[in-house]
Design an enzyme around this catalytic site. Sequence first.
Site, PDB file in Angstrom:
ATOM      1  N   CYS A  33     -14.688  16.180  13.891  1.00 20.49           N
ATOM      2  CA  CYS A  33     -14.601  17.407  14.694  1.00 20.49           C
ATOM      3  C   CYS A  33     -14.577  17.067  16.179  1.00 20.49           C
ATOM      4  O   CYS A  33     -15.467  16.385  16.679  1.00 20.49           O
ATOM      5  CB  CYS A  33     -15.783  18.323  14.384  1.00 20.49           C
ATOM      6  SG  CYS A  33     -15.781  19.844  15.350  1.00 20.49           S
ATOM      7  N   HIS A  36     -16.340  30.896  11.588  1.00 23.12           N
ATOM      8  CA  HIS A  36     -15.943  29.746  10.760  1.00 23.12           C
ATOM      9  C   HIS A  36     -17.133  29.192  10.000  1.00 23.12           C
ATOM     10  O   HIS A  36     -18.279  29.272  10.452  1.00 23.12           O
ATOM     11  CB  HIS A  36     -15.282  28.643  11.612  1.00 23.12           C
ATOM     12  CG  HIS A  36     -16.106  28.172  12.766  1.00 23.12           C
ATOM     13  ND1 HIS A  36     -16.239  28.898  13.920  1.00 23.12           N
ATOM     14  CD2 HIS A  36     -16.834  27.041  12.953  1.00 23.12           C
ATOM     15  CE1 HIS A  36     -17.001  28.240  14.773  1.00 23.12           C
ATOM     16  NE2 HIS A  36     -17.400  27.109  14.202  1.00 23.12           N
ATOM     17  N   HIS A  51     -17.985  30.870  18.766  1.00 25.43           N
ATOM     18  CA  HIS A  51     -18.306  30.487  20.142  1.00 25.43           C
ATOM     19  C   HIS A  51     -17.028  30.477  20.955  1.00 25.43           C
ATOM     20  O   HIS A  51     -15.930  30.562  20.390  1.00 25.43           O
ATOM     21  CB  HIS A  51     -18.991  29.113  20.180  1.00 25.43           C
ATOM     22  CG  HIS A  51     -18.536  28.165  19.099  1.00 25.43           C
ATOM     23  ND1 HIS A  51     -17.260  27.678  19.050  1.00 25.43           N
ATOM     24  CD2 HIS A  51     -19.177  27.665  18.001  1.00 25.43           C
ATOM     25  CE1 HIS A  51     -17.133  26.900  17.978  1.00 25.43           C
ATOM     26  NE2 HIS A  51     -18.286  26.878  17.311  1.00 25.43           N
ATOM     27  N   GLU A  90     -20.687  30.705  12.195  1.00 22.40           N
ATOM     28  CA  GLU A  90     -20.871  30.888  13.645  1.00 22.40           C
ATOM     29  C   GLU A  90     -19.532  31.130  14.324  1.00 22.40           C
ATOM     30  O   GLU A  90     -18.465  30.962  13.724  1.00 22.40           O
ATOM     31  CB  GLU A  90     -21.515  29.620  14.245  1.00 22.40           C
ATOM     32  CG  GLU A  90     -20.630  28.384  14.049  1.00 22.40           C
ATOM     33  CD  GLU A  90     -21.205  27.097  14.647  1.00 22.40           C
ATOM     34  OE1 GLU A  90     -22.435  26.960  14.713  1.00 22.40           O
ATOM     35  OE2 GLU A  90     -20.387  26.238  15.040  1.00 22.40           O
ATOM     36  N   HIS A 120     -12.516  24.346  18.112  1.00 23.45           N
ATOM     37  CA  HIS A 120     -12.702  23.122  17.332  1.00 23.45           C
ATOM     38  C   HIS A 120     -11.356  22.612  16.842  1.00 23.45           C
ATOM     39  O   HIS A 120     -10.472  23.404  16.504  1.00 23.45           O
ATOM     40  CB  HIS A 120     -13.499  23.380  16.040  1.00 23.45           C
ATOM     41  CG  HIS A 120     -14.943  23.629  16.207  1.00 23.45           C
ATOM     42  ND1 HIS A 120     -15.777  22.832  16.920  1.00 23.45           N
ATOM     43  CD2 HIS A 120     -15.729  24.595  15.685  1.00 23.45           C
ATOM     44  CE1 HIS A 120     -17.006  23.298  16.848  1.00 23.45           C
ATOM     45  NE2 HIS A 120     -17.015  24.376  16.107  1.00 23.45           N
TER      46      HIS A 120
HETATM   47 MN    MN Z   1     -18.585  25.699  15.394  1.00 21.31          MN
END
Ligand code: MN
Length: 145
Positions: A113, A99, A61, A59, A65
């Site tokens: 995370c 990633h 976005h 994914e 992260h």
């Molecule tokens: Mn992610």
Amino acid sequence: MITRQTDPHRWDGIEVFPYKESGTHFKTITRQTLFAGDHDLPIELRYFEIGPGGHSTLERHEHAHLVMVSRGKGQVLVGDRVSQIGPNDLVQVPPMTWHQFQPLPGETLGIFCVVSAERDRPQRPTDQDVASLKTFAEVADFIKL
Ligand code: MN
């Protein structure tokens, strides 16, 4: 306030959410939300475990992260690079960067995370995105859809 570890990688009062054994986009993952964010610190701290043969969603976005590996050995795709990771390695995933995390065979990969409490929803790759990711040989060999 202290949230005590009760067993290795388990914490007092923190629920372990098992993902479906074979979801469409991920496999063999559990999630624990250790800190859900508040007014003073609008971030979330989550702990994920990916079991042998599993993988996280491929994914991207707008939100970033910050990932700290806690246990196990694995590999991570960030952008067009696949890297080996192990305990205490720190992985930064910039905005809009593909990633995916995977444990090495027989390993359970545990990662902390950090994300912003307010964030956009992940995007899945289109067929065209997959085709362009696969122009990199090591990425083509790595990604699981
Ligand atoms: Mn992610």
